[in-house]
Design a protein around this motif. Structure first.
Motif, mmCIF file in Angstrom:
data_model
loop_
_atom_site.group_PDB
_atom_site.id
_atom_site.type_symbol
_atom_site.label_atom_id
_atom_site.label_comp_id
_atom_site.label_asym_id
_atom_site.label_seq_id
_atom_site.Cartn_x
_atom_site.Cartn_y
_atom_site.Cartn_z
ATOM 1 N N GLU A 49 -0.154 13.533 -10.368
ATOM 2 C CA GLU A 49 -0.288 12.109 -10.677
ATOM 3 C C GLU A 49 0.872 11.311 -10.078
ATOM 4 O O GLU A 49 0.675 10.229 -9.519
ATOM 5 N N LYS A 52 0.356 11.027 -6.327
ATOM 6 C CA LYS A 52 -0.648 10.022 -5.983
ATOM 7 C C LYS A 52 -0.090 8.611 -6.124
ATOM 8 O O LYS A 52 -0.438 7.720 -5.348
ATOM 9 N N GLU A 53 0.771 8.419 -7.067
ATOM 10 C CA GLU A 53 1.365 7.105 -7.313
ATOM 11 C C GLU A 53 2.448 6.753 -6.291
ATOM 12 O O GLU A 53 2.571 5.602 -5.886
ATOM 13 N N GLU A 56 2.367 7.830 -0.852
ATOM 14 C CA GLU A 56 1.943 6.935 0.221
ATOM 15 C C GLU A 56 2.880 5.733 0.344
ATOM 16 O O GLU A 56 3.275 5.351 1.453
ATOM 17 N N LYS A 89 -1.863 19.924 -4.970
ATOM 18 C CA LYS A 89 -0.804 19.121 -4.353
ATOM 19 C C LYS A 89 -0.857 19.206 -2.825
ATOM 20 O O LYS A 89 -0.752 18.193 -2.135
ATOM 21 N N PHE A 92 -3.862 17.289 -1.643
ATOM 22 C CA PHE A 92 -3.578 15.850 -1.661
ATOM 23 C C PHE A 92 -2.799 15.440 -0.416
ATOM 24 O O PHE A 92 -3.116 14.440 0.232
ATOM 25 N N LEU A 96 -3.891 12.846 2.467
ATOM 26 C CA LEU A 96 -3.070 11.672 2.754
ATOM 27 C C LEU A 96 -2.679 11.650 4.230
ATOM 28 O O LEU A 96 -2.758 10.604 4.887
#
Length: 171
Positions: A49, A52-53, A56, A89, A92, A96
């Motif tokens: 989490e 993701k926050e 980027e 992870k 992700f 990204l």
């Protein structure tokens, strides 16, 4: 240190001992370092989490400040060759990276060191004190091989670059 010796160049390791969590204040600090390449290795410190926050936003700001500096992303490290390599992870980070490389302006230079490439051999590379201990010397050589391959690939690509370059690399 192993990679620095192999490439005959200085390496600055800002090891945060489990505390590096992609805070924007750290982006401010890191962007001040005149580096040829950045390695971002924080999945072990962050929840999915948090990643993701923050990931980027951090990467975009670092690129805004240092647009010509390549970035190596490190997947979730596991300390045993028999541990599952597939994890959320690293998935992700791969997604990204694909998103950033697909942008119209291109100009990203990214590589991903995948979990399964960190300890590819069928040997237990951990210290004997715990299953999540730090790698032995043999394990550190394996990590240097994986990271070094990504780093060398981006540095070689950068030597050949034109005004804008993007090179998806996954090792």
């Amino acid at each position: 240190a192993i990679i620095g010796r192999r490439l005959d160049m200085p390496v600055i390791n800002l090891g945060f001992s489990g505390a590096g969590c992609m805070e924007m204040e750290m982006c401010d600090y890191v962007a001040r370092i005149d580096a040829r390449l950045y390695v971002i290795d924080t999945p072990g410190n962050m929840s999915l989490e948090m990643m993701k926050e923050r990931y980027e936003k951090f990467l975009r700001e670092l690129r805004r400040r240092r647009p010509d500096v390549p970035i190596v992303l490190a997947g979730q490290r596991v300390y045993r060759s028999d541990a599952p390599a597939q994890n959320d992870k690293t998935a992700f980070l791969a997604a990204l990276m694909a998103k950033l490389l697909a942008e119209k302006d291109g100009c990203w230079s990214l590589a991903l060191v995948r979990t399964e490439d960190m300890f590819p051999r069928d040997v237990d590379e951990t210290a004997v004190d715990s299953p999540n201990g730090h790698p032995s010397d043999f394990g550190m050589i394996q990590l240097a091989d994986a990271y070094g391959s990504a780093i060398e690939g981006l540095l070689r690509a950068g030597q050949k670059k034109s005004a804008c370059w993007a090179r998806p690399v996954s090792h």
